[in-house]
Design a protein around this motif. Structure first.
Motif, PDB file in Angstrom:
ATOM      1  N   ALA A 105       0.656  -1.266  -0.028  1.00  0.00           N
ATOM      2  CA  ALA A 105      -0.026   0.076   0.012  1.00  0.00           C
ATOM      3  C   ALA A 105       1.024   1.344   0.040  1.00  0.00           C
ATOM      4  N   LEU A 106       0.627   2.298  -0.779  1.00  0.00           N
ATOM      5  CA  LEU A 106       1.284   3.330  -0.944  1.00  0.00           C
ATOM      6  C   LEU A 106       0.285   4.660  -1.049  1.00  0.00           C
ATOM      7  N   ASP A 107       0.872   5.863  -1.260  1.00  0.00           N
ATOM      8  CA  ASP A 107       0.021   7.332  -1.168  1.00  0.00           C
ATOM      9  C   ASP A 107      -0.036   7.333  -2.813  1.00  0.00           C
ATOM     10  N   TRP A 108      -1.160   7.212  -3.362  1.00  0.00           N
ATOM     11  CA  TRP A 108      -2.371   6.246  -2.941  1.00  0.00           C
ATOM     12  C   TRP A 108      -2.771   5.524  -4.196  1.00  0.00           C
ATOM     13  N   LYS A 109      -2.069   4.283  -3.896  1.00  0.00           N
ATOM     14  CA  LYS A 109      -1.873   3.504  -4.838  1.00  0.00           C
ATOM     15  C   LYS A 109      -1.612   2.232  -4.362  1.00  0.00           C
TER      16      LYS A 109
END
Length: 266
Positions: A105-109
């Motif tokens: 999970a990353l910002d926002w992807k």
């Protein structure tokens, strides 16, 4: 949930319907007796009995306490059994090996790494529909929660830790996935397509993915993580070996995923 696309969500749907049926024994008497009491004790009913000294009644006490106790016991029996059956860490029984996917999970992807195939995708998860899928999940940013509505329930993604999720699709089809834990400005757009493909179509997709010139190593991952949002799905035809554990070391230096899994936490 009601339109289940795989065995996990089908079991969750069954449990949901059982709980709804049992809870009818709670809400049913309330819905029936509330208007009945209001009608019987209306001001114009002079035949209703006024008992200012009434304090206790065994049959009424039994009616109040025994049904709720039975309901709690029945629900507890179902929930105990299904909690173990639907353990997200529990591998699905199959005569075919599971497809391994590592989700970040990353910002926002969302970044999905296929360690056995050596490819990666951003904002798209693809897997074969004829076998189980095993997900290792972490976060490269704040805590998030992965939800695949028609395939499995939600499970959290936390930096420096690994959670797991096992699922499968009953048939080829298009599904959806999203983050359901608020994570900042881009949270409303953090959803992605999930594609379950027939074996031949999945092999063709893998071949096309491997032909992509994109390469993802730890330096490339840092650039990807720094980008606030990524429009549309992206492919990486080459992925550095053990990149997932390198991402874990970025957020928890010196600690490997085997040491920090939610299953082993006390």
């Amino acid at each position: 949930m009601l339109a289940a696309g795989g065995p996990i969500m089908a079991q969750e749907r069954h449990l949901f319907l059982v709980v709804c049926f049992v809870m009818l024994f709670v809400i049913g008497p309330v819905l029936l007796l509330t208007p009945l009491f209001a009608w019987y004790y209306r001001l114009s009913n002079t035949k209703s009995v006024y008992r200012p000294e009434w304090a206790f009644n065994w049959p009424l006490e039994g009616f109040i306490w025994i049904p709720p106790i039975v309901i709690v016991m029945v629900l507890g029996l179902f929930l105990w059994n299904d909690t173990h059956t639907l353990d997200p860490y529990k591998p699905l029984v199959s005569d075919k090996p599971a497809t391994r996917i590592q989700a970040v999970a990353l910002d926002w992807k969302w970044l999905f790494i296929y360690p056995d195939a050596g490819v990666a995708t951003v904002n798209q998860m693809v897997f074969p529909a004829d076998r189980p899928v095993h997900l290792d999940i972490t976060s490269g940013t704040v805590m998030q929660s992965l939800l695949l509505p028609r395939l499995a329930g939600q499970i959290y993604a936390m930096a420096g830790m690994t959670t797991e999720l096992n699922l499968a699709a009953d048939h080829p089809g298009d599904f959806s996935g999203e983050n359901v834990q608020y994570s900042g400005d881009g949270f409303p757009h953090e959803h992605f397509p999930v594609r379950a493909l027939a074996p031949g179509d999945y092999a063709a997709w893998l071949a096309a993915a491997r032909a992509d010139p994109g390469r993802l190593d730890l330096a490339g991952y840092k650039r990807l993580a720094a980008a606030r949002e990524v429009s549309g799905p992206r492919l990486f035809g080459t992925v550095a070996p053990d990149l997932f554990h390198g991402i874990l070391d970025q957020t928890m230096p010196g600690v490997r995923s085997a040491d920090m899994t939610m299953k082993g936490m006390k």
